[in-house]
Design a protein around this motif. Sequence first.
Motif, PDB file in Angstrom:
ATOM      1  N   UNK A  94       0.718  -1.333  -0.087  1.00 10.62           N
ATOM      2  CA  UNK A  94      -0.017  -0.047  -0.106  1.00 10.62           C
ATOM      3  C   UNK A  94       0.886   1.250   0.073  1.00 10.62           C
ATOM      4  N   UNK A  95       0.697   2.007  -0.969  1.00  8.22           N
ATOM      5  CA  UNK A  95       1.619   3.352  -0.926  1.00  8.22           C
ATOM      6  C   UNK A  95       1.100   4.380  -0.244  1.00  8.22           C
ATOM      7  N   UNK A  96       1.802   5.051   0.543  1.00  8.87           N
ATOM      8  CA  UNK A  96       1.127   6.230   1.407  1.00  8.87           C
ATOM      9  C   UNK A  96       0.608   7.474   0.562  1.00  8.87           C
ATOM     10  N   UNK A  97      -0.573   7.877   0.671  1.00 10.18           N
ATOM     11  CA  UNK A  97      -1.163   8.708  -0.228  1.00 10.18           C
ATOM     12  C   UNK A  97      -0.980  10.024   0.726  1.00 10.18           C
ATOM     13  N   UNK A  98      -1.951  10.573   1.547  1.00  6.18           N
ATOM     14  CA  UNK A  98      -1.942  11.554   2.190  1.00  6.18           C
ATOM     15  C   UNK A  98      -2.210  11.323   3.743  1.00  6.18           C
ATOM     16  N   UNK A  99      -2.065  12.136   4.595  1.00  8.56           N
ATOM     17  CA  UNK A  99      -2.534  12.186   6.107  1.00  8.56           C
ATOM     18  C   UNK A  99      -1.288  12.017   7.052  1.00  8.56           C
ATOM     19  N   UNK A 100      -1.463  12.161   8.178  1.00  8.47           N
ATOM     20  CA  UNK A 100      -0.403  12.153   9.123  1.00  8.47           C
ATOM     21  C   UNK A 100      -1.043  11.324  10.366  1.00  8.47           C
ATOM     22  N   UNK A 101       0.291  10.695  10.987  1.00 12.85           N
ATOM     23  CA  UNK A 101       0.002   9.948  12.090  1.00 12.85           C
ATOM     24  C   UNK A 101      -0.358  10.652  13.452  1.00 12.85           C
ATOM     25  N   UNK A 102      -1.563   9.913  14.034  1.00 17.08           N
ATOM     26  CA  UNK A 102      -1.893  10.510  15.133  1.00 17.08           C
ATOM     27  C   UNK A 102      -2.143   9.474  16.272  1.00 17.08           C
ATOM     28  N   UNK A 103      -1.325   9.451  17.280  1.00 20.00           N
ATOM     29  CA  UNK A 103      -1.447   8.285  18.252  1.00 20.00           C
ATOM     30  C   UNK A 103      -2.861   8.129  18.512  1.00 20.00           C
TER      31      UNK A 103
END
Length: 220
Positions: A94-103
């Motif tokens: 799966x290629x990362x598209x957009x978004x950011x990690x949040x715990x």
Amino acid sequence: MSPRPELRAAGGVLWRRDPSGATVIALVHRPRYDDWSLPKGKLATGEHSLTAGYREVLEETGITPTLGRRLVRTEYPVSISEKIARKVVDYWAMRAADGDFQANDEVDELRWLTVEKATDAVSYRHDRAVLAAFAQAEPDTTTILLVRHGSAGDRTQWRGTDDLRPLDPTGHRQAKRAATVLPCFWPATGDLGRQSPMRGDHPSTCDSARAAGGRRRRFR
């Protein structure tokens, strides 16, 4: 002896390019188990393994994935309510598209590592098998999806042209299923691909195309 119960799950090797152009993949840390693993999770009732993998990766990482090639299926025993079950997990690149990690409640940390470093860091042998399958080919692949027309009953009982033969109840279920799976492979503005002129406007195709937000082209 009765067979062990089966627990189905799905996940992915979420990857991107770092500033140097190297491929790095996401590992997640689960505080409940204090382990490092690939993002994955259980299928909901009636859920397709592909959409479950997409959903679980998004939920655990906060990053929207674009699905690529299928990887491997892993199987291993797990304990559920003091009984041993067989856990079966399907994986996709799966290629990362957009978004950011949040715990969140399940994952408190995410690390981007090369495949080599990730292989050393994961807590389980079955995750290393998935990473080995991922490393066998370039991650940035082109996916071709062949979607057949849905079930439309007995052709001999239909008096009109075959292009207009309506879906039967099974065909409607197939169309609904396809409409949930297809959008995982491209952004909503993407191109749905080419259609055969045979039954090119069949409802199963149209429903899926509208749900995915894609454009349709006919074969020439």
